[in-house]
Write a protein that holds these residues in place. Structure first.
Motif, PDB file in Angstrom:
ATOM      1  N   ALA A  53     -24.516  28.849 -18.950  1.00 21.29           N
ATOM      2  CA  ALA A  53     -25.905  28.392 -19.097  1.00 21.29           C
ATOM      3  C   ALA A  53     -26.939  29.519 -19.102  1.00 21.29           C
ATOM      4  CB  ALA A  53     -26.227  27.372 -18.003  1.00 21.29           C
ATOM      5  N   PRO A  54     -26.828  30.563 -18.244  1.00 15.73           N
ATOM      6  CA  PRO A  54     -27.843  31.630 -18.276  1.00 15.73           C
ATOM      7  C   PRO A  54     -27.927  32.357 -19.617  1.00 15.73           C
ATOM      8  CG  PRO A  54     -26.559  31.738 -16.245  1.00 15.73           C
ATOM      9  CD  PRO A  54     -25.873  30.754 -17.131  1.00 15.73           C
ATOM     10  N   HIS A  55     -26.897  32.246 -20.445  1.00  8.36           N
ATOM     11  CA  HIS A  55     -26.893  32.917 -21.746  1.00  8.36           C
ATOM     12  C   HIS A  55     -27.416  32.010 -22.861  1.00  8.36           C
ATOM     13  CE1 HIS A  55     -24.628  36.115 -19.812  1.00  8.36           C
ATOM     14  NE2 HIS A  55     -23.833  35.183 -19.312  1.00  8.36           N
ATOM     15  N   SER A  56     -27.817  30.796 -22.508  1.00 10.93           N
ATOM     16  CA  SER A  56     -28.424  29.838 -23.446  1.00 10.93           C
ATOM     17  C   SER A  56     -27.633  29.705 -24.749  1.00 10.93           C
ATOM     18  CB  SER A  56     -29.863  30.259 -23.752  1.00 10.93           C
ATOM     19  OG  SER A  56     -30.624  30.338 -22.568  1.00 10.93           O
ATOM     20  N   PRO A  57     -26.367  29.325 -24.663  1.00 14.38           N
ATOM     21  CA  PRO A  57     -25.590  29.194 -25.903  1.00 14.38           C
ATOM     22  C   PRO A  57     -26.113  28.066 -26.785  1.00 14.38           C
ATOM     23  CG  PRO A  57     -24.385  28.245 -24.064  1.00 14.38           C
ATOM     24  CD  PRO A  57     -25.581  28.933 -23.478  1.00 14.38           C
ATOM     25  N   ASP A  58     -26.060  28.309 -28.100  1.00 13.55           N
ATOM     26  CA  ASP A  58     -26.500  27.304 -29.076  1.00 13.55           C
ATOM     27  C   ASP A  58     -25.325  26.604 -29.744  1.00 13.55           C
ATOM     28  OD1 ASP A  58     -29.401  27.792 -28.942  1.00 13.55           O
ATOM     29  OD2 ASP A  58     -28.882  29.760 -29.770  1.00 13.55           O
ATOM     30  N   GLY A  59     -24.126  27.133 -29.570  1.00 18.88           N
ATOM     31  CA  GLY A  59     -22.958  26.530 -30.187  1.00 18.88           C
ATOM     32  C   GLY A  59     -21.706  27.014 -29.498  1.00 18.88           C
ATOM     33  N   LEU A  60     -20.606  26.299 -29.715  1.00 14.01           N
ATOM     34  CA  LEU A  60     -19.328  26.627 -29.090  1.00 14.01           C
ATOM     35  C   LEU A  60     -18.230  26.447 -30.132  1.00 14.01           C
ATOM     36  CD1 LEU A  60     -17.895  27.326 -26.394  1.00 14.01           C
ATOM     37  CD2 LEU A  60     -17.742  24.883 -25.944  1.00 14.01           C
ATOM     38  N   ALA A  61     -17.409  27.467 -30.290  1.00 11.04           N
ATOM     39  CA  ALA A  61     -16.309  27.401 -31.258  1.00 11.04           C
ATOM     40  C   ALA A  61     -15.051  27.954 -30.628  1.00 11.04           C
ATOM     41  CB  ALA A  61     -16.652  28.203 -32.519  1.00 11.04           C
ATOM     42  N   THR A  62     -13.901  27.399 -31.001  1.00 12.01           N
ATOM     43  CA  THR A  62     -12.607  27.938 -30.594  1.00 12.01           C
ATOM     44  C   THR A  62     -11.742  28.081 -31.830  1.00 12.01           C
ATOM     45  OG1 THR A  62     -10.702  27.670 -29.132  1.00 12.01           O
ATOM     46  CG2 THR A  62     -11.585  25.669 -30.127  1.00 12.01           C
ATOM     47  N   PHE A  63     -10.804  29.016 -31.760  1.00 19.90           N
ATOM     48  CA  PHE A  63      -9.941  29.293 -32.899  1.00 19.90           C
ATOM     49  C   PHE A  63      -8.472  29.126 -32.534  1.00 19.90           C
ATOM     50  CE2 PHE A  63     -13.951  31.403 -33.429  1.00 19.90           C
ATOM     51  CZ  PHE A  63     -14.280  31.152 -34.746  1.00 19.90           C
ATOM     52  N   TYR A  64      -8.230  28.332 -31.470  1.00 13.69           N
ATOM     53  CA  TYR A  64      -6.866  28.138 -30.988  1.00 13.69           C
ATOM     54  C   TYR A  64      -6.735  26.710 -30.477  1.00 13.69           C
ATOM     55  CZ  TYR A  64      -2.396  29.739 -29.039  1.00 13.69           C
ATOM     56  OH  TYR A  64      -1.074  29.916 -28.774  1.00 13.69           O
ATOM     57  N   ASP A  65      -5.506  26.181 -30.533  1.00 15.65           N
ATOM     58  CA  ASP A  65      -5.283  24.797 -30.123  1.00 15.65           C
ATOM     59  C   ASP A  65      -5.276  24.612 -28.606  1.00 15.65           C
ATOM     60  OD1 ASP A  65      -4.520  23.443 -32.768  1.00 15.65           O
ATOM     61  OD2 ASP A  65      -3.171  25.164 -32.735  1.00 15.65           O
ATOM     62  N   THR A  66      -4.608  25.532 -27.909  1.00 17.55           N
ATOM     63  CA  THR A  66      -4.388  25.355 -26.482  1.00 17.55           C
ATOM     64  C   THR A  66      -5.704  25.247 -25.720  1.00 17.55           C
ATOM     65  OG1 THR A  66      -2.322  26.583 -26.625  1.00 17.55           O
ATOM     66  CG2 THR A  66      -3.310  26.352 -24.437  1.00 17.55           C
ATOM     67  N   GLY A  67      -5.786  24.246 -24.854  1.00 18.93           N
ATOM     68  CA  GLY A  67      -6.971  24.085 -24.020  1.00 18.93           C
ATOM     69  C   GLY A  67      -8.166  23.473 -24.717  1.00 18.93           C
ATOM     70  N   MET A  68      -7.968  22.887 -25.897  1.00 23.10           N
ATOM     71  CA  MET A  68      -9.102  22.362 -26.649  1.00 23.10           C
ATOM     72  C   MET A  68      -9.810  21.226 -25.913  1.00 23.10           C
ATOM     73  SD  MET A  68      -9.243  21.260 -30.657  1.00 23.10           S
ATOM     74  CE  MET A  68      -8.767  22.925 -31.159  1.00 23.10           C
ATOM     75  N   GLU A  69      -9.032  20.400 -25.214  1.00 21.96           N
ATOM     76  CA  GLU A  69      -9.646  19.302 -24.477  1.00 21.96           C
ATOM     77  C   GLU A  69     -10.524  19.840 -23.347  1.00 21.96           C
ATOM     78  OE1 GLU A  69      -8.350  15.115 -22.271  1.00 21.96           O
ATOM     79  OE2 GLU A  69      -6.822  16.393 -23.203  1.00 21.96           O
ATOM     80  N   HIS A  70     -10.092  20.906 -22.706  1.00 25.68           N
ATOM     81  CA  HIS A  70     -10.879  21.551 -21.653  1.00 25.68           C
ATOM     82  C   HIS A  70     -12.176  22.119 -22.227  1.00 25.68           C
ATOM     83  CE1 HIS A  70     -11.734  23.733 -17.985  1.00 25.68           C
ATOM     84  NE2 HIS A  70     -11.705  24.895 -18.609  1.00 25.68           N
ATOM     85  N   ILE A  71     -12.079  22.743 -23.384  1.00 22.92           N
ATOM     86  CA  ILE A  71     -13.268  23.312 -24.017  1.00 22.92           C
ATOM     87  C   ILE A  71     -14.225  22.203 -24.445  1.00 22.92           C
ATOM     88  CG2 ILE A  71     -14.083  24.672 -25.990  1.00 22.92           C
ATOM     89  CD1 ILE A  71     -11.410  26.209 -25.797  1.00 22.92           C
ATOM     90  N   ALA A  72     -13.668  21.077 -24.893  1.00 20.08           N
ATOM     91  CA  ALA A  72     -14.521  19.945 -25.250  1.00 20.08           C
ATOM     92  C   ALA A  72     -15.312  19.449 -24.048  1.00 20.08           C
ATOM     93  CB  ALA A  72     -13.662  18.816 -25.821  1.00 20.08           C
ATOM     94  N   ALA A  73     -14.685  19.463 -22.876  1.00 20.94           N
ATOM     95  CA  ALA A  73     -15.389  19.041 -21.656  1.00 20.94           C
ATOM     96  C   ALA A  73     -16.513  20.025 -21.311  1.00 20.94           C
ATOM     97  CB  ALA A  73     -14.405  18.929 -20.503  1.00 20.94           C
ATOM     98  N   ILE A  74     -16.278  21.314 -21.549  1.00 26.38           N
ATOM     99  CA  ILE A  74     -17.323  22.319 -21.317  1.00 26.38           C
ATOM    100  C   ILE A  74     -18.486  22.080 -22.271  1.00 26.38           C
ATOM    101  CG2 ILE A  74     -17.869  24.791 -21.417  1.00 26.38           C
ATOM    102  CD1 ILE A  74     -14.900  25.305 -20.694  1.00 26.38           C
ATOM    103  N   ALA A  75     -18.181  21.835 -23.538  1.00 30.61           N
ATOM    104  CA  ALA A  75     -19.234  21.561 -24.518  1.00 30.61           C
ATOM    105  C   ALA A  75     -20.035  20.336 -24.126  1.00 30.61           C
ATOM    106  CB  ALA A  75     -18.617  21.375 -25.910  1.00 30.61           C
ATOM    107  N   SER A  76     -19.355  19.305 -23.612  1.00 31.01           N
ATOM    108  CA  SER A  76     -20.053  18.099 -23.173  1.00 31.01           C
ATOM    109  C   SER A  76     -21.008  18.404 -22.030  1.00 31.01           C
ATOM    110  CB  SER A  76     -19.025  17.044 -22.760  1.00 31.01           C
ATOM    111  OG  SER A  76     -19.650  15.865 -22.320  1.00 31.01           O
TER     112      SER A  76
END
Length: 398
Positions: A53-76
């Motif tokens: 959050a302190p870096h004020s991200p405007d978007g989130l992308a991943t280029f690998y399958d593993t952990g995608m559900e975890h990353i989706a929760a972070i994006a949420s």
């Protein structure tokens, strides 16, 4: 480096990493040169979101399958556009993916889930519900890792006994039938559709053709564009679109593998990220930078590219696969002559001499990869011929 190059001139990068992953330490100095490194991927989604959050991200992308559900929760947690956790689960887990496709009315092979702790008797009882031949694969994996053909229930039981030391949830599904001859004859009977999705709007950037697989299911090479006429291209793009809608994909990149079976095109699987080797081939064949477009899609920005951009020549990527019995590469010769051939852009030595090899690890067992372009398919076949006749590799065998 491809991510860094894709970001140059228009966005800043924040690398979200898991410091407990041994591979992270090797690349951390490089990542630090090209952006801020946030070591929070290994924590809870809330903790990772708080660290980002302190870096004020405007978007989130991943280029690998593993952990995608975890990353989706972070994006949420950050309220950023990404796959929903439910969609990410379908993209990461092959069982949920098949169930979603079947629920949408798309034809799918018979499939059975096999628990990690199942004994042989249970596996044979459950797997008797489908027809054979079949394919055994992990529910969560890519690159044909631990993917095997099985001819019968008893053969599956034998294989299960061999895999007892590496327990994990798996599926066994009916083998998709082999299709009619391809247009030229050298191609494998499956392709992939490369797509970028922005708020549900799909742009199909290419259809990738394949060379035949090495046993058990290891990829040996692919090329853009595939050897398909306009009508078949339209049919495959339509199926890819139906598939991504059935899975609920709204954002990011997708790699949809489709087999041209005797019964018609059938989806093999979908990855919610760029396919391996696709960025180089799309750049060489069509001048399209799919890594950059994927990051822009993460911001909700349109691709600015139409479906199936025009191509010039044929771009290729070959994987030089060892025999299935190989256990260690001891020597290799001919790469210097390969590099000197017209159109060859790069060679990546994946397994230097002395490296242990295990064919069950799938496509990633390749010794080296070569990327380049040719004026026509004959030029691509010339590289294939060179690899088969002029490259000398010596192995220790099982």
């Amino acid at each position: 480096m491809q991510i860094h190059e894709g970001a140059q001139g228009w966005c800043d990068l924040v690398w979200l990493v898991d410091g407990e992953d041994p591979s992270v330490e090797a690349v951390r100095p490089l990542l630090s040169r090209f952006g801020v490194v946030v070591d929070a991927l290994g924590g809870s989604p809330r903790a990772a979101a708080d660290a980002l959050a302190p870096h004020s991200p405007d978007g989130l992308a991943t280029f690998y399958d593993t952990g995608m559900e975890h990353i989706a929760a972070i994006a949420s947690e950050l309220n950023l556009p990404f796959h929903s956790p439910e969609v990410a689960r379908r993209l990461e887990d092959k069982l949920y993916q098949r169930e979603a496709l079947r629920a949408a009315g798309l034809p799918t092979p018979g499939i059975v889930a096999l628990p990690a702790d199942a004994d042989r008797a249970t596996v044979e009882r459950l797997s008797s519900a489908i027809s054979y031949p079949a394919v055994l694969k992990p529910r969560k994996a890519s690159g044909s890792w631990h993917t095997f053909p099985v001819a019968s229930v008893s053969e599956l039981g034998d294989l299960w006994d061999e895999l007892v030391a590496e327990p994990e949830p798996r599926i066994v599904e009916e083998y998709l039938s082999d299709g009619p001859a391809m247009p030229i004859g050298f191609e494998a009977d499956y392709v992939s559709v490369e797509t970028v999705v922005v708020a549900g709007r799909m742009t199909h950037l290419g259809i990738t053709g394949r060379f035949p697989l090495a046993p058990p299911f290891r990829e040996t090479g692919f090329f853009i564009p595939a050897t398909l006429g306009p009508a078949r291209q339209a049919e495959l793009l339509d199926l890819a679109g139906q598939t991504l809608r059935a899975l609920g994909v709204q954002h990011g990149a997708a790699h949809t593998e489709i087999k041209l079976t005797a019964e018609g095109p059938r989806v093999i699987e979908v990855n919610g990220r760029i396919g391996g080797g696709i960025p180089e081939m799309l750049r060489l064949a069509a001048g399209v930078e799919i890594v950059r477009l994927t990051m822009r899609a993460a911001l909700g920005w349109e691709t600015g590219v139409g479906d199936l951009p025009a191509t010039s020549g044929i771009a290729y990527r070959f994987f030089f696969q060892p025999p299935a019995s190989a256990r260690r590469l001891t020597a290799i010769d001919g790469l210097d002559r390969l590099k000197a051939l017209p159109g060859v852009e790069s060679i990546f030595l994946h397994y230097p001499p002395g490296t242990e090899i295990k064919a069950s690890d799938g496509t990633r067992t390749y010794v080296f990869a070569v990327v380049g372009s040719a004026a026509d398919y004959d030029g691509v076949l010339a590289i294939d011929e060179f690899l088969r006749t002029e490259i000398s590799a010596v192995y220790d065998h099982a």
